[in-house]
Design a protein around this motif. Structure first.
Motif, mmCIF file in Angstrom:
data_model
loop_
_atom_site.group_PDB
_atom_site.id
_atom_site.type_symbol
_atom_site.label_atom_id
_atom_site.label_comp_id
_atom_site.label_asym_id
_atom_site.label_seq_id
_atom_site.Cartn_x
_atom_site.Cartn_y
_atom_site.Cartn_z
ATOM 1 N N ALA A 114 49.311 60.857 132.912
ATOM 2 C CA ALA A 114 49.970 61.686 131.902
ATOM 3 C C ALA A 114 50.726 62.844 132.535
ATOM 4 C CB ALA A 114 48.936 62.213 130.918
ATOM 5 N N GLY A 115 52.006 62.975 132.153
ATOM 6 C CA GLY A 115 52.802 64.104 132.611
ATOM 7 C C GLY A 115 53.216 64.038 134.058
ATOM 8 N N SER A 116 52.769 63.011 134.761
ATOM 9 C CA SER A 116 53.087 62.927 136.170
ATOM 10 C C SER A 116 54.083 61.805 136.399
ATOM 11 C CB SER A 116 51.818 62.655 136.972
ATOM 12 O OG SER A 116 52.154 62.259 138.272
ATOM 13 N N ASN A 117 54.691 61.820 137.550
ATOM 14 C CA ASN A 117 55.578 60.720 137.896
ATOM 15 C C ASN A 117 54.855 59.684 138.714
ATOM 16 O OD1 ASN A 117 58.144 61.395 136.718
ATOM 17 N ND2 ASN A 117 58.062 63.187 138.036
ATOM 18 N N ASN A 118 53.548 59.833 138.812
ATOM 19 C CA ASN A 118 52.770 58.831 139.526
ATOM 20 C C ASN A 118 52.388 57.714 138.556
ATOM 21 O OD1 ASN A 118 51.403 57.566 141.554
ATOM 22 N ND2 ASN A 118 50.069 59.297 142.037
ATOM 23 N N ASP B 274 50.744 56.611 145.787
ATOM 24 C CA ASP B 274 50.506 57.310 147.051
ATOM 25 C C ASP B 274 49.292 56.768 147.801
ATOM 26 O OD1 ASP B 274 48.842 58.245 145.141
ATOM 27 O OD2 ASP B 274 49.081 60.369 145.577
ATOM 28 N N PHE C 34 55.324 64.629 143.366
ATOM 29 C CA PHE C 34 54.155 64.239 142.574
ATOM 30 C C PHE C 34 52.998 63.753 143.438
ATOM 31 C CE2 PHE C 34 56.519 60.273 142.952
ATOM 32 C CZ PHE C 34 55.516 59.399 143.293
ATOM 33 N N SER D 252 49.813 65.728 143.540
ATOM 34 C CA SER D 252 49.098 65.953 142.287
ATOM 35 C C SER D 252 47.595 66.183 142.492
ATOM 36 C CB SER D 252 49.333 64.757 141.369
ATOM 37 O OG SER D 252 48.575 64.881 140.209
ATOM 38 N N ASP E 18 57.515 68.390 139.809
ATOM 39 C CA ASP E 18 57.483 67.019 139.285
ATOM 40 C C ASP E 18 56.087 66.508 138.939
ATOM 41 O OD1 ASP E 18 60.135 66.524 139.197
ATOM 42 O OD2 ASP E 18 60.251 65.263 140.969
ATOM 43 N N ASP E 19 55.153 67.390 138.692
ATOM 44 C CA ASP E 19 53.834 66.886 138.310
ATOM 45 C C ASP E 19 53.134 67.867 137.385
ATOM 46 O OD1 ASP E 19 51.784 64.640 139.181
ATOM 47 O OD2 ASP E 19 50.674 66.510 138.906
ATOM 48 N N ALA E 20 52.316 67.317 136.480
ATOM 49 C CA ALA E 20 51.711 68.138 135.430
ATOM 50 C C ALA E 20 50.226 68.383 135.634
ATOM 51 C CB ALA E 20 51.947 67.479 134.075
#
Lengths: 384, 358
Positions: free
Chosen positions: A184-188, A290, B123, B126, B145-147
């Motif tokens: 959620a909210g991440s680009n991962n 990653d 990200f 994260s 770029d990360d939440a």
């Protein structure tokens, strides 16, 4: 002296892969020469790039001996160790499994997907299932190359490299379209996390830090012991080494080479499948964008460094892990972290060169001895 | 026979041990180097926000400073803040394929070395930022770029799809063939946002427009962000297939897209920075506009807020409204359609158009 020595071809390859042992003082001289050579070249590289060599190594050692760094080093070494074992299994049989990287990544995503699939099973059973899935996936992927080599004569170097590419695409497809859940909210994007009870807790090996060593380091150790036993104490291991040393001799003694090729690839791939497990079950709990990659290639270098011997590989893996984890501290001291890769390259080259020089010396010494004995008149009668 | 095997084992062991020992000996004389003692140096920048001379840590993803793209944008923001507020920066970069633990350690080294604030670019940081921020509650963290959430984490997020919508509209308005292309660097969710916005924008102008899409590499192969040859081949394929405007969201590979456009006398759209300014002089004239993703502004704003003591944790969304994404007009090639683009822009800002993210 050695059970396989009559069939041993004294070729460069056999010497490179550590299949011909050195004996006596040469066995000690080779590593000493390698260290001296690696040390000198590294110092020159450091000096040329404007970094004081002694101080740089001092920084690395000081950082590397801190408890937390030691844990980090051991954890990296665990992954590298399994990778190098997978590579070494192939090497021992003259199979160049370049596809270890693809095998472990495909295995890791399949295992992670199973782990996150929400199966309602006891934790210990899930752990076993996850590990078995990984090993089987790696083995199946490697078997393709093995079958192609045995029945179609396709070089395993070519096929495993190609399978790496295909594996990369398959993993990307599976990750993005099948198993992946967006964070959620991440680009991962990654597979669903493995439930808590199916994770392998770390071990507080090293005092003075909260960081824990991967619990699956014991899996790596077991694999190392298994490797030694399989190759040195079983009929299969003997056949495998014989096939690697001298295929004609193996065929003559009744070894089914085709079956050996496939079996060796399957074993190598199965071990490769396990590379990602300590990371997956001990730290990441999910296969995401990653997840570490490229460990299969690192394994090739470490297998060469450790001369395909489980103990040598262990030292190589720890050395590699130490160098990798020290790149951060170098970066912090304004020393380019790429220097670490240069050091790693130099070390492998030094070991290869030093051992080859020692072997050349051994060969010429043997020749001199033989010619001396032939030339000398029979003094003590035909004592032999 | 057995003896032989044992000696072989022993020797191989000794090899490794000696290698280690050699490394250890080399450092014997200088172990007391001035490495930042954990906690010790922190006294220069304790819980207080950055003041002049504060030590700022920046952790890049793969590529680091000099990637002509994302990381460089962050570096530009840092440079500006450094010269304005007199900060003392330290930049660390990631290695290819490293584990999360290594990223974590990088941040921890910065935090324990007294760097505050610390900015993580990308990200991939994260998880590491989440963990290390908890260990160092007095240090301010920012992640691009990360939440990931945390009481001392500021998230710098971008609405890439909104900016891409505008350049998608520009592509459709400029295309004569009704056929345009999108070249993505690596097939990851982040770049999917660029694609989604671009397609939505183009279709808003011309519902039946043909859009060709190509991703250069699949993860974990991130070379698609730095391989102009791949970008060129992909763009040539699209141009051969009838495309006359190609948008690239491919970092360093974009240079190849521009070359292909130049060679075939077609048009291209840049990304991240104003590429009509930054691209190679020979291809600048094919770039009609660029989708601006102002990572530099976000990094600068964050450092400024830390300097002023007004830093806030949680997400800051850099969208069209906040001016965090936009389209560029350098070269005057979109002057004729500027009013239309601004109209779309206003509609997005007003919420009349919602741009899809995927």
């Amino acid at each position: 002296m050695n059970q396989t020595s009559p069939a041993t071809k004294d070729s460069f390859l056999n010497r490179l892969l550590g299949r011909i042992p050195l004996s006596g003082w040469l066995a000690l001289a080779a590593p000493v020469v390698a260290i001296l050579f690696a040390g000198i070249v590294t110092a020159i590289v450091l000096a040329v790039t404007g970094n004081p060599p002694l101080e740089t190594i001092g920084i690395m050692v000081e950082y590397g001996t801190q408890p937390r760094t030691m844990v980090l080093t051991l954890n990296l070494a665990t992954l590298y160790y399994i990778a190098a074992l997978a590579v070494a299994l192939g090497f021992r049989m003259n199979l160049f499994n370049i596809g270890v990287d693809g095998q472990y990544r495909l295995a890791a995503i399949m295992a992670a997907a199973l782990g996150g699939s929400g199966l309602n099973l006891p934790g210990w059973l899930m752990i076993i299932l996850i590990i078995v899935t990984a090993a089987v996936t790696g083995a199946v992927w490697a078997a393709i190359a093995g079958l192609l080599k045995a029945y179609r004569g396709v070089s395993e170097v070519v096929s495993t490299i190609m399978l790496n590419y295909i594996g990369t695409s398959v993993v990307a497809y599976l990750l993005v379209n099948v198993f992946g859940v967006a964070v959620a909210g991440s680009n991962n994007i990654g597979t669903a996390p493995i439930p808590e009870d199916a994770r392998v807790p770390g071990v507080a090996f090293i005092p003075g830090t909260e960081a824990k060593v991967f619990g699956l380091i014991f899996l790596a150790i077991a694999l190392g012991i298994g490797f030694h036993v399989l190759l040195n104490k079983t009929r299969f291991g003997f056949d495998l080494r014989t096939t690697g040393l001298n295929q004609e001799a193996a065929v003559a003694s009744g070894v089914n080479v085709k079956r050996m090729v496939v079996t060796a690839m399957v074993l190598s791939g199965g071990v490769a499948g396990l590379i990602g497990m300590p990371q997956l079950l001990g730290a990441s709990y999910s296969y995401s964008l990653d997840f570490p990659s490229g460990i299969g290639f690192t394994g090739i270098a470490i297998a060469l460094l450790g001369r395909n011997n489980p103990i040598g590989i262990a030292f190589g893996a720890i050395l590699w892990g130490f160098l990798d984890s020290s790149s951060n501290i170098l970066n912090l001291h304004d020393i380019s972290p790429e220097i670490v890769q240069i050091m790693q390259g130099i070390i492998v080259l030094s070991v290869v060169v030093a051992y080859e020089l020692a072997h050349r010396y051994r060969i010429s010494a043997e020749q001199r001895r033989v010619s001396r004995e032939l030339a000398a008149p029979v003094k003590e009668g035909a004592s032999a | 026979m057995l003896r032989n095997r044992v000696s072989k084992l022993a020797v191989t062991g000794v090899t490794g041990a000696l290698l280690m020992a050699a490394a250890a000996c080399g450092g014997g004389g200088t172990t007391a180097t001035e490495s930042p003692a954990p906690g010790g140096a922190a006294s220069s920048a304790p819980a207080e926000p950055a003041k002049s001379g504060a030590k700022v840590g920046l952790a890049y993803d793969i590529g680091g400073r000099g990637d002509q793209s994302f990381n460089d944008a962050a570096a530009a923001g840092l440079d500006k803040a450094v010269s304005e507020f007199g900060l003392e920066p330290k930049e660390l970069e990631a290695a290819n394929g490293e584990t999360e633990a290594q990223k974590e350690e990088r941040l921890r080294l910065l935090a324990s070395g007294g760097f505050n604030p610390i900015i993580a670019v990308g990200f991939a940081y994260s998880g590491p930022v989440g963990k290390v921020a908890k260990e160092f509650p007095d240090v301010k963290f920012a992640i691009v770029d990360d939440a990931v959430e945390g009481a001392n984490i500021s998230n710098l997020l971008f609405a890439e799809e909104q900016g891409s919508f505008l350049v998608g509209a520009a592509a459709a308005l400029k295309s004569k063939s009704g056929n345009i292309g999108f070249v993505g660097g690596v097939d990851v969710p982040l770049i999917h946002k660029f694609q989604a916005g671009f397609e939505a924008g183009a279709k808003a102008v011309k519902a039946d427009i043909k859009i060709q899409t190509k991703y250069l590499t699949q993860p974990p192969d991130f070379s698609g962000f730095g391989d102009p040859a791949k970008g060129k081949t992909a763009a040539e394929g699209m141009i051969d297939g009838g495309a006359d405007v190609v948008y690239q969201a491919a970092g360093g590979s974009g240079a190849g897209v521009f070359e292909a456009a130049k060679a075939s006398n077609t048009l291209a759209i840049g990304v991240d920075s104003d590429q009509a300014l930054t691209a190679d002089a020979a291809v600048k004239d094919v770039i009609i506009t660029s989708m601006l993703k102002k990572v530099d502004v976000a990094v600068y704003d964050f450092l400024k807020s830390v300097d002023g003591g007004t830093v806030k944790a949680g997400p800051t969304i850099y969208d069209l409204k906040a001016g965090g994404v936009d389209y560029s007009v350098t070269g005057g090639k979109v002057d004729d359609i500027k009013s239309k683009l601004d109209e779309y822009k206003q509609q997005i800002i007003d919420g009349k158009i919602t741009v899809p993210q995927k």
